[in-house]
Design a protein around this motif. Structure first.
Motif, PDB file in Angstrom:
ATOM      1  N   GLY A   1      47.430 -17.040  37.341  1.00  0.00           N
ATOM      2  CA  GLY A   1      48.322 -16.402  36.380  1.00  0.00           C
ATOM      3  C   GLY A   1      47.939 -16.589  34.930  1.00  0.00           C
ATOM      4  O   GLY A   1      48.651 -16.116  34.042  1.00  0.00           O
ATOM      5  N   PHE A   2      46.815 -17.262  34.663  1.00  0.00           N
ATOM      6  CA  PHE A   2      46.412 -17.509  33.282  1.00  0.00           C
ATOM      7  C   PHE A   2      45.128 -16.744  32.959  1.00  0.00           C
ATOM      8  O   PHE A   2      44.298 -16.496  33.830  1.00  0.00           O
ATOM      9  N   GLN A   3      44.970 -16.426  31.682  1.00  0.00           N
ATOM     10  CA  GLN A   3      43.808 -15.675  31.230  1.00  0.00           C
ATOM     11  C   GLN A   3      42.700 -16.569  30.690  1.00  0.00           C
ATOM     12  O   GLN A   3      41.521 -16.246  30.818  1.00  0.00           O
ATOM     13  N   VAL A   4      43.066 -17.688  30.064  1.00  0.00           N
ATOM     14  CA  VAL A   4      42.072 -18.458  29.317  1.00  0.00           C
ATOM     15  C   VAL A   4      41.700 -19.772  29.980  1.00  0.00           C
ATOM     16  O   VAL A   4      40.888 -20.517  29.438  1.00  0.00           O
ATOM     17  N   THR A   5      42.263 -20.071  31.129  1.00  0.00           N
ATOM     18  CA  THR A   5      41.972 -21.361  31.738  1.00  0.00           C
ATOM     19  C   THR A   5      42.001 -21.260  33.252  1.00  0.00           C
ATOM     20  O   THR A   5      42.624 -20.359  33.821  1.00  0.00           O
ATOM     21  N   ASP A   6      41.309 -22.166  33.895  1.00  0.00           N
ATOM     22  CA  ASP A   6      41.236 -22.197  35.351  1.00  0.00           C
ATOM     23  C   ASP A   6      40.964 -23.640  35.765  1.00  0.00           C
ATOM     24  O   ASP A   6      39.980 -24.233  35.332  1.00  0.00           O
ATOM     25  N   PHE A   7      41.838 -24.202  36.580  1.00  0.00           N
ATOM     26  CA  PHE A   7      41.656 -25.585  37.004  1.00  0.00           C
ATOM     27  C   PHE A   7      42.412 -25.816  38.308  1.00  0.00           C
ATOM     28  O   PHE A   7      43.341 -25.074  38.640  1.00  0.00           O
ATOM     29  N   PRO A   8      42.027 -26.839  39.084  1.00  0.00           N
ATOM     30  CA  PRO A   8      42.733 -27.124  40.338  1.00  0.00           C
ATOM     31  C   PRO A   8      44.131 -27.660  40.068  1.00  0.00           C
ATOM     32  O   PRO A   8      44.373 -28.331  39.060  1.00  0.00           O
ATOM     33  N   LEU A   9      45.039 -27.395  40.989  1.00  0.00           N
ATOM     34  CA  LEU A   9      46.442 -27.754  40.793  1.00  0.00           C
ATOM     35  C   LEU A   9      46.657 -29.254  40.590  1.00  0.00           C
ATOM     36  O   LEU A   9      47.593 -29.659  39.895  1.00  0.00           O
ATOM     37  N   TRP A  10      45.806 -30.086  41.178  1.00  0.00           N
ATOM     38  CA  TRP A  10      46.036 -31.527  41.058  1.00  0.00           C
ATOM     39  C   TRP A  10      45.991 -32.000  39.607  1.00  0.00           C
ATOM     40  O   TRP A  10      46.592 -33.031  39.269  1.00  0.00           O
ATOM     41  N   LYS A  11      45.308 -31.252  38.738  1.00  0.00           N
ATOM     42  CA  LYS A  11      45.214 -31.671  37.338  1.00  0.00           C
ATOM     43  C   LYS A  11      46.561 -31.627  36.622  1.00  0.00           C
ATOM     44  O   LYS A  11      46.720 -32.241  35.562  1.00  0.00           O
ATOM     45  N   LEU A  12      47.537 -30.928  37.197  1.00  0.00           N
ATOM     46  CA  LEU A  12      48.873 -30.924  36.600  1.00  0.00           C
ATOM     47  C   LEU A  12      49.494 -32.317  36.622  1.00  0.00           C
ATOM     48  O   LEU A  12      50.470 -32.574  35.919  1.00  0.00           O
ATOM     49  N   GLY A  13      48.930 -33.203  37.411  1.00  0.00           N
ATOM     50  CA  GLY A  13      49.423 -34.576  37.448  1.00  0.00           C
ATOM     51  C   GLY A  13      49.291 -35.294  36.121  1.00  0.00           C
ATOM     52  O   GLY A  13      49.977 -36.290  35.876  1.00  0.00           O
TER      53      GLY A  13
ATOM     54  N   GLU B   1      42.129 -30.945  28.939  1.00  0.00           N
ATOM     55  CA  GLU B   1      42.021 -29.827  28.002  1.00  0.00           C
ATOM     56  C   GLU B   1      42.397 -28.503  28.665  1.00  0.00           C
ATOM     57  O   GLU B   1      43.038 -27.645  28.043  1.00  0.00           O
ATOM     58  N   ASP B   2      42.023 -28.321  29.930  1.00  0.00           N
ATOM     59  CA  ASP B   2      42.385 -27.088  30.632  1.00  0.00           C
ATOM     60  C   ASP B   2      43.899 -26.942  30.743  1.00  0.00           C
ATOM     61  O   ASP B   2      44.443 -25.834  30.628  1.00  0.00           O
ATOM     62  N   VAL B   3      44.586 -28.052  30.972  1.00  0.00           N
ATOM     63  CA  VAL B   3      46.047 -28.018  31.088  1.00  0.00           C
ATOM     64  C   VAL B   3      46.675 -27.711  29.733  1.00  0.00           C
ATOM     65  O   VAL B   3      47.658 -26.964  29.641  1.00  0.00           O
ATOM     66  N   VAL B   4      46.118 -28.274  28.672  1.00  0.00           N
ATOM     67  CA  VAL B   4      46.616 -27.978  27.323  1.00  0.00           C
ATOM     68  C   VAL B   4      46.508 -26.481  27.039  1.00  0.00           C
ATOM     69  O   VAL B   4      47.435 -25.863  26.496  1.00  0.00           O
ATOM     70  N   ASN B   5      45.398 -25.872  27.419  1.00  0.00           N
ATOM     71  CA  ASN B   5      45.233 -24.434  27.188  1.00  0.00           C
ATOM     72  C   ASN B   5      46.234 -23.617  27.994  1.00  0.00           C
ATOM     73  O   ASN B   5      46.717 -22.577  27.533  1.00  0.00           O
ATOM     74  N   ALA B   6      46.564 -24.081  29.195  1.00  0.00           N
ATOM     75  CA  ALA B   6      47.592 -23.396  29.981  1.00  0.00           C
ATOM     76  C   ALA B   6      48.951 -23.494  29.288  1.00  0.00           C
ATOM     77  O   ALA B   6      49.716 -22.521  29.242  1.00  0.00           O
ATOM     78  N   LEU B   7      49.254 -24.660  28.728  1.00  0.00           N
ATOM     79  CA  LEU B   7      50.518 -24.834  28.006  1.00  0.00           C
ATOM     80  C   LEU B   7      50.578 -23.934  26.774  1.00  0.00           C
ATOM     81  O   LEU B   7      51.633 -23.374  26.447  1.00  0.00           O
TER      82      LEU B   7
ATOM     83  N   GLU C   1      49.097 -21.055  26.444  1.00  0.00           N
ATOM     84  CA  GLU C   1      49.312 -19.680  26.905  1.00  0.00           C
ATOM     85  C   GLU C   1      50.768 -19.465  27.315  1.00  0.00           C
ATOM     86  O   GLU C   1      51.368 -18.426  27.014  1.00  0.00           O
ATOM     87  N   LEU C   2      51.349 -20.457  27.980  1.00  0.00           N
ATOM     88  CA  LEU C   2      52.764 -20.365  28.346  1.00  0.00           C
ATOM     89  C   LEU C   2      53.644 -20.285  27.099  1.00  0.00           C
ATOM     90  O   LEU C   2      54.618 -19.528  27.060  1.00  0.00           O
ATOM     91  N   LEU C   3      53.299 -21.082  26.089  1.00  0.00           N
ATOM     92  CA  LEU C   3      54.065 -21.066  24.843  1.00  0.00           C
ATOM     93  C   LEU C   3      54.011 -19.688  24.193  1.00  0.00           C
ATOM     94  O   LEU C   3      55.035 -19.174  23.715  1.00  0.00           O
ATOM     95  N   TYR C   4      52.832 -19.083  24.185  1.00  0.00           N
ATOM     96  CA  TYR C   4      52.698 -17.758  23.577  1.00  0.00           C
ATOM     97  C   TYR C   4      53.581 -16.740  24.295  1.00  0.00           C
ATOM     98  O   TYR C   4      54.333 -15.989  23.661  1.00  0.00           O
ATOM     99  N   PHE C   5      53.508 -16.716  25.618  1.00  0.00           N
ATOM    100  CA  PHE C   5      54.281 -15.715  26.356  1.00  0.00           C
ATOM    101  C   PHE C   5      55.779 -16.006  26.294  1.00  0.00           C
ATOM    102  O   PHE C   5      56.597 -15.081  26.280  1.00  0.00           O
ATOM    103  N   HIS C   6      56.145 -17.277  26.234  1.00  0.00           N
ATOM    104  CA  HIS C   6      57.565 -17.621  26.094  1.00  0.00           C
ATOM    105  C   HIS C   6      58.102 -17.098  24.767  1.00  0.00           C
ATOM    106  O   HIS C   6      59.177 -16.483  24.705  1.00  0.00           O
ATOM    107  N   ASN C   7      57.352 -17.328  23.698  1.00  0.00           N
ATOM    108  CA  ASN C   7      57.786 -16.843  22.385  1.00  0.00           C
ATOM    109  C   ASN C   7      57.768 -15.320  22.319  1.00  0.00           C
ATOM    110  O   ASN C   7      58.637 -14.698  21.696  1.00  0.00           O
ATOM    111  N   ALA C   8      56.767 -14.716  22.960  1.00  0.00           N
ATOM    112  CA  ALA C   8      56.666 -13.256  22.934  1.00  0.00           C
ATOM    113  C   ALA C   8      57.841 -12.614  23.662  1.00  0.00           C
ATOM    114  O   ALA C   8      58.369 -11.581  23.231  1.00  0.00           O
ATOM    115  N   MET C   9      58.269 -13.219  24.754  1.00  0.00           N
ATOM    116  CA  MET C   9      59.400 -12.664  25.512  1.00  0.00           C
ATOM    117  C   MET C   9      60.699 -12.762  24.723  1.00  0.00           C
ATOM    118  O   MET C   9      61.609 -11.947  24.910  1.00  0.00           O
ATOM    119  N   ASN C  10      60.794 -13.752  23.847  1.00  0.00           N
ATOM    120  CA  ASN C  10      62.005 -13.923  23.044  1.00  0.00           C
ATOM    121  C   ASN C  10      61.952 -13.147  21.735  1.00  0.00           C
ATOM    122  O   ASN C  10      62.870 -13.237  20.925  1.00  0.00           O
TER     123      ASN C  10
END
Length: 293
Positions: free
Chosen positions: A158-170, A180-186, A188-197
């Motif tokens: 579901g992300f455009q700029v990052t790709d990593f295995p799920l275990w890294k969410l730990g 760093e991959d998880v930070v980039n996912a966050l 991207e989530l922040l951008y879309f959250h703000n865009a939706m609002n």
């Protein structure tokens, strides 16, 4: 038998590379993972032409202390050449707390021991993540079951700029260093959250950690040319004359946040350690910012 066939553990064997590939979050949470030595315990080793068949020479035993990967890699690097010379195993002397033990490891067990080292962080993170999700009731029962049956190595989607295995969410648990991959996912989530609002076309841009590195590289070239990605950023900035641009840099495992308003040539820096901006941060971003027509 060829070397790679000889040294590869059976795919069904516990702790084989195939075992870790298919490991689920549910199984990781209940796995009694072998302990890895914190210091060197291999006192001596040499190759042998014996083909081990004992459990201690071919399998991971309950309670077995695993040598650290730094001690195993020198053996692994020489195994192919040793195999060609007729050797089939490694005689090792382990010294733990003054107690010496002599063992004969099949080449495939060396691969098992290395796999345990390589997947240690992933399995512990996956188990902790699953326990947190379940005990905190973050998912419905159906979704929790689906999550538990997911492989820990499944790529996040579901992300455009990052790709990593799920275990890294730990790494989001506790006060662990953020991948760093998880930070980039966050981001991207922040951008879309703000865009939706936002009722209108969002007047902000949030960029991944790779942005700063790419910008510094291109700014330092002669001649200075924009990449296709930077052309897209410039086009977006031109469409939003009062845009706010934010990004994060990762330098020496430390994150700093930047914020730039295109209607004011000031670069704001947020850094928990009080570090100053790099000398070319403002000039490079000013170079990227399109001039008014």
């Amino acid at each position: 038998m060829a070397f790679f066939e000889y040294v590869s553990p059976p795919s069904s064997l516990k702790y084989s590379p195939s075992y870790f590939t298919s490991l689920t979050f549910l199984r990781a949470a209940s796995l009694d993972y072998p302990s890895i030595a914190s210091t060197s315990i291999i006192e001596h080793w040499c190759f042998s032409n014996e083909v081990p068949t004992t459990a201690s020479g071919t399998l991971i035993q309950p309670g077995e202390l695993i040598p650290r990967v730094q001690d195993l890699l020198p053996i692994s690097r020489e195994m192919q050449q040793a195999f060609a010379a007729g050797y089939r195993s490694v005689d090792v002397v382990l010294n733990h707390a003054g107690h010496r033990t002599g063992l004969c490891y099949h080449f495939s067990k060396i691969r098992l021991l290395i796999a345990i080292n390589n997947h240690h962080a992933a399995v512990l993170a996956a188990g902790a993540l699953y326990q947190h999700v379940i005990t905190s009731n973050l998912l419905s029962s159906a979704d929790a079951e689906r999550f538990g049956n997911s492989r820990i190595t499944t790529p996040i989607s579901g992300f455009q700029v990052t790709d990593f295995p799920l275990w890294k969410l730990g790494c989001l648990l506790g006060e662990a260093w953020l991948e760093e991959d998880v930070v980039n996912a966050l981001l991207e989530l922040l951008y879309f959250h703000n865009a939706m609002n936002s009722n209108d076309d969002p007047s902000f841009i949030i960029l991944p950690t790779s942005f700063s590195n790419d910008l510094q590289f291109l700014f330092g070239q002669t001649p200075r040319l924009y990449s296709s990605n930077f052309d897209l950023i410039r086009r977006r900035l031109r469409a939003l004359p009062s845009a706010t641009v934010s990004w994060i840099i990762c330098e020496s495992n430390h994150y700093s946040g930047y914020r730039y308003g295109t209607n004011s040539p000031h670069l704001r820096l947020g850094d928990s350690m009080g570090r100053l901006a790099r000398a070319d941060d403002l000039p490079s971003f000013t170079w990227l910012t399109p001039r008014p027509y």
